[in-house]
Design a protein around this motif. Structure first.
Motif, mmCIF file in Angstrom:
data_model
loop_
_atom_site.group_PDB
_atom_site.id
_atom_site.type_symbol
_atom_site.label_atom_id
_atom_site.label_comp_id
_atom_site.label_asym_id
_atom_site.label_seq_id
_atom_site.Cartn_x
_atom_site.Cartn_y
_atom_site.Cartn_z
ATOM 1 N N ASN A 71 49.208 -83.348 36.890
ATOM 2 C CA ASN A 71 49.054 -83.247 35.431
ATOM 3 C C ASN A 71 49.140 -81.793 34.998
ATOM 4 N N TYR A 72 50.324 -81.312 34.771
ATOM 5 C CA TYR A 72 50.436 -79.952 34.212
ATOM 6 C C TYR A 72 50.945 -80.096 32.790
ATOM 7 N N SER A 73 50.816 -79.031 32.005
ATOM 8 C CA SER A 73 51.354 -79.118 30.642
ATOM 9 C C SER A 73 52.539 -78.182 30.500
ATOM 10 N N GLY A 74 53.391 -78.467 29.575
ATOM 11 C CA GLY A 74 54.586 -77.658 29.366
ATOM 12 C C GLY A 74 55.828 -78.506 29.466
ATOM 13 N N GLU A 75 56.945 -77.842 29.701
ATOM 14 C CA GLU A 75 58.230 -78.532 29.766
ATOM 15 C C GLU A 75 58.278 -79.494 30.949
ATOM 16 N N ASP A 95 69.281 -83.111 33.894
ATOM 17 C CA ASP A 95 70.710 -83.278 33.657
ATOM 18 C C ASP A 95 71.309 -82.158 32.810
ATOM 19 N N ASP A 96 70.528 -81.122 32.551
ATOM 20 C CA ASP A 96 71.065 -80.042 31.718
ATOM 21 C C ASP A 96 71.404 -78.854 32.613
ATOM 22 N N TRP A 120 70.192 -74.898 33.113
ATOM 23 C CA TRP A 120 68.962 -74.421 33.750
ATOM 24 C C TRP A 120 69.090 -74.351 35.277
ATOM 25 N N ASP A 178 68.125 -71.449 37.463
ATOM 26 C CA ASP A 178 66.714 -71.090 37.635
ATOM 27 C C ASP A 178 66.146 -71.618 38.951
ATOM 28 N N GLU A 223 60.474 -74.640 33.189
ATOM 29 C CA GLU A 223 60.834 -73.551 32.281
ATOM 30 C C GLU A 223 59.604 -72.721 31.936
ATOM 31 N N ASP A 224 59.724 -71.401 32.037
ATOM 32 C CA ASP A 224 58.635 -70.463 31.722
ATOM 33 C C ASP A 224 57.421 -70.615 32.620
#
Lengths: 729, 161
Positions: free
Chosen positions: B37-41, B65-66, B69, B72, B125-126
């Protein structure tokens, strides 16, 4: 209320964010076509709404040794991920009734992916996302401030959707389209902000945690999946995803995400182990995504696309209007306390400024000292001898943006020396409160200064009328001012084609007057409206009061020597065709319900009344007072007036001959009938006046005497009650 | 003369069919990834086959599918970015914190019990990038087990089909 704060915010917001909004709009329009194109794919079965979860699951399990997941998308296409008997994995659209594969998953094309990315982050990743979200919020504020501006312009919530007066293309469509696309734009922006906010963790967490007591899980009673009551009672249309149990272990289960909740189902007994409703955040997120993208609905996608095209138009028309406003800035050669003349301007969108600037320049040319300022900048002018106010009116008789505090300033700021003043009102007869603010200003100025000329009103930026005022003013002031017409004149829009039906001969008539009957391509005009003709096909305009007779336009025209309009109309022959414009003149229409109507005219002023009487099929009681020079002058109208008297569309005719014994003017007839006129006004009757200004002034003076003597009320009381209507020249 | 020509054609055909059908037996495995359970993208997860030398051999699945990225996920990008093999058939959506995902992996039977391993690398991301969020040797035992993760992945379960 100050409109300028709203207008200023509307503009400032637009200026600061328009680049981002422009990019987001263009990409948004392109993206609207993605859900539309998807909808035309053939993967939706016809009776989709009747399929149950049990049916689809048992079909899939019969057909494939291993099923991993089922998904229903916004287009109601059902896709499944399975492993076939050959051990190959398969992922694509299925027919939920038969579990047969009907197509591969639609890949979002690279192009749409690229555009989507640009749309939500401008390729700037997190920073870009923030910018796009923030600009979406700014656009929301622009929409709100725009709504307030429309409310102010239209004069309140009730008339929000009433007709917009067309000043020019950009202004009209900015308002008209703004009204229509307001709601979609607010939805787009609010959901856009919401979708960005989700990405930035601003909203509360929305994770669902199922609490399952693994020790109490039972493998019995063992039922067929097709017999699970929860699956039988759930329609596939309510489902978003179904995740199948990972293995035969009882601790693995079905996870079914429905539209509003997530449930966990024992893979052996079909018991619902846990059921959790989505938190509001999730529901809003889904709703926002649908409303923002239009996924699954062609209609909504199209609405979004149209609203977004409108945003592009708003950017264009908004800036075009701003630039136009900027163009007419006020510049001064002399200081305010050095000038003899002070011109004060009130304008909503700057269209009055060119007139004021012309006057200023011409006064400077004549060697006078002039200072020009907005009405709101009204100040003490220590050398001023004459103040000229040139102002438009906004909305329902309110002050325009740069004049809204003038009346207050006028009360507080005192001038030391005696000053003369004149007011010129600019407006359009299409508004009900034509030049009302100019009249208010005139009344307020009268308390402090000496009126030099009465309020002069100019319809539709008519250069001709302005020149007329200039010549009056020149005479009073002994000035040689001329106005450059080319600078002020905008080419008029001639939208009506006119064909000459009939025309009498002017030269054989005593007063050199003739009747001309014209046919138009429209039926949307009334007696009392004005026909504007442009004899030389340039800015020079001539107005004629229309009488609507047998659905044709009938004009009564006096041929003047070298008359521009009358000369033109006199030379054209039967069946000739020319272009002209009809100007609505609502304040001079025949009253729909009035106890009695008294029509007063002299000379060619009878033209609109001939039409009104001809149209008076209800036989409302109508009295005509008409002044002409000689008995022969009546020849032109005799026949129709007689007919109308016979069929009672005209109740009574009173004629005054100014050059035949007993020499009488129409005013004299009114004096004789003073009691009848007072009675009529008292019983809410209406008096209409058409003819020369000289006659108008005399008649109004007499009417005032009549009302003050007989009813103890000034004529202005009845004017305010719309019982006195005038159209004089 | 004609007969020889026909024989020649047949011979060439026979050889070419034989040489192109290198028979590779493979099995599909169900693979479940459970995230913490993490938060963010949402997380990008790349599943790769690693050869006995510890180098990338093949991409088995990409959750995400993008492709803007992909760079990274730097270690894998060094392998994938050069050739850009077509992975359209083995890409899925990114996985959110707390969510789970089941995918099907095709692994050649020759890679089991021969020193090959499977690697799950994750990136958000980030946030962090874990080259070896989960990595284990491909053995008959391991391909039907549950392995704990060290980054964004709580655990991975695999099962032959």
């Amino acid at each position: 209320m100050t409109i300028s704060i709203w207008r200023y915010s509307h503009l400032a917001l637009a200026v600061s964010s328009f680049m981002f909004i422009l990019l987001a709009s263009i990409t948004g329009i392109i993206l609207a076509f993605q859900p539309i194109s998807e909808q035309f794919e053939p993967y939706k079965i016809s009776d989709f709404n009747s399929v149950t979860v049990a049916e689809t699951i048992s079909n899939l399990q019969d057909k494939y040794p291993e099923v991993i997941a089922v998904q229903v998308d916004a287009n109601q296409f059902v896709s499944a991920s399975v492993i076939t008997n050959n051990g190959e994995s398969l992922n694509g659209y299925i027919n939920p009734r038969t579990a047969t594969f009907i197509g591969d998953k639609i890949e979002v094309s690279k192009f749409f992916q690229w555009i989507t990315n640009f749309h939500r982050s401008l390729f700037l990743k997190s920073i870009g996302r923030f910018f796009v979200g923030f600009c979406s919020f700014l656009l929301f504020l622009i929409a709100v401030s725009g709504t307030v501006l429309i409310l102010k312009r239209q004069g309140g919530l009730k008339s929000f959707f009433s007709k917009i007066v067309k000043e020019n293309f950009n202004q009209y469509w900015h308002v008209a389209l703004g009204r229509l696309s307001l709601i979609p734009i607010i939805i787009i922006t609010v959901t856009g902000v919401y979708l960005s906010a989700i990405k930035f963790d601003i909203l509360p967490k929305s994770a669902i945690n199922h609490q399952i007591d693994f020790d109490s899980l039972l493998e019995t009673p063992k039922l067929n999946t097709a017999d699970f009551s929860v699956f039988k009672n759930t329609k596939l249309s309510e489902v978003k995803t179904i995740e199948f149990p990972f293995s035969q272990d009882v601790e693995d289960y079905f996870i079914v995400s429905l539209k509003n909740k997530e449930i966990i189902v024992n893979q052996f007994s079909g018991a619902v182990l846990s059921e959790i409703n989505y938190p509001l955040v999730t529901i809003f997120s889904n709703l926002s995504l649908f409303l923002h993208t239009g996924k699954g609905s062609v209609l909504w996608s199209v609405i979004l696309a149209i609203a977004t095209v409108n945003i592009l138009f708003f950017i264009y028309s908004g800036f075009a209007m701003t630039l136009k406003r900027r163009k007419s800035k006020l510049k001064n050669k002399y200081k305010k306390d050095a000038c003899k003349y002070v011109i004060l301007v009130g304008s909503e969108n700057g269209s009055t400024l060119p007139f004021a600037n012309q006057l200023k320049e011409q006064l400077l040319k004549a060697g006078e000292t002039v200072y020009i300022a907005e009405l709101n900048k009204y100040n003490a002018y220590s050398k001023a001898e004459h103040i000229i106010v040139m102002t438009a009116t906004y909305g329902e008789g309110e002050a325009p943006a740069n004049a809204n505090v003038f009346l207050q300033r006028l009360k507080t700021i005192k001038q030391v020396q005696g000053i003369n003043y004149s007011v010129v009102g600019f407006g359009s007869l299409a508004y009900p409160d034509f030049c009302k603010f100019a009249i208010d200003v005139d009344n307020a100025l009268a308390l402090q200064f000496k009126q030099e000329l009465p309020v002069f009103t100019i319809n539709d930026k008519s250069v001709e009328s302005f020149q007329e005022w200039i010549s009056l003013w020149n005479k009073n002031r002994n000035l040689p001012i001329t106005i450059s017409q080319q600078k002020l004149a905008a080419k008029p829009k001639l939208n009506h084609t006119i064909t000459v039906v009939d025309k009498t001969i002017a030269e054989t008539q005593l007063d050199r007057t003739f009747l001309i009957t014209l046919k138009t391509n429209t039926n949307k005009f009334n007696s009392g409206d004005l026909l504007a003709i442009y004899p030389e096909n340039n800015y020079r305009e001539r107005l004629y009061s229309i009488g609507k007779v047998n659905n044709n336009i009938q004009l009564s025209v006096k041929l003047h020597e070298n008359g521009l309009g009358s000369g033109f109309l006199n030379t054209i022959t039967k069946e000739a065709i020319f272009k002209a414009r009809i100007i609505k003149n609502k304040s001079f229409h025949f009253p729909k319900k009035a106890s009695k109507v008294i029509l007063i005219a002299n000379g060619t002023g009878i033209a609109p009344f001939l039409g009104m009487i001809d149209e008076n099929k209800n036989k409302a009681e109508t009295h005509l007072y008409y002044g002409v020079r000689k008995r022969e002058s009546l020849n032109l109208y005799n026949q129709s007036i007689k007919e109308n008297l016979n069929n009672k569309q005209l109740t009574k005719l009173n004629i005054a001959f100014s050059q035949e014994e007993p020499k009488q003017y129409v005013q004299d007839l009114l004096k004789q009938d003073a009691l009848f006129i007072a009675e009529t006004l008292k019983n809410n009757g209406v008096i209409m006046l058409c003819g020369s200004t000289a006659m108008q002034n005399d008649v109004l003076a007499i009417l005032n005497t009549i009302t003050t003597q007989n009813l103890q009320l000034p004529l202005s009381t009845f004017k305010e009650n719309n019982q006195i209507k005038t159209d004089c020249y | 003369m004609k007969a020889i020509k026909t024989l020649l054609v047949l011979g060439v055909l026979a050889i070419s069919t034989l040489s192109f059908t290198t028979v590779t037996e493979s099995t599909s495995y169900k693979c479940m990834i459970q995230m913490i359970n993490y938060s963010g993208e949402n997380a990008y997860v790349v599943i790769s086959l690693i050869n006995p030398e510890g180098e990338y051999e093949k991409t088995l699945y990409v959750q995400g599918d993008d492709d803007e990225w992909y760079h990274d996920i730097s270690e894998w990008w060094k392998f994938y970015g050069k050739k850009r093999a077509n992975i359209d058939a083995i890409t899925g959506a990114t996985i959110a914190g707390g969510a789970r995902n089941i995918s099907v992996l095709e692994i050649e039977d020759s890679k089991i019990d021969t020193g090959y391993s499977i690697r799950f690398e994750t990136a958000v991301e980030d946030q962090d990038y874990y080259t070896k969020d989960v990595e284990f040797a491909l053995t008959k035992e391991n391909v039907k087990s549950k392995k704990e993760g060290s980054g964004f992945i709580r655990y991975v379960r695999m099962m032959p089909n």
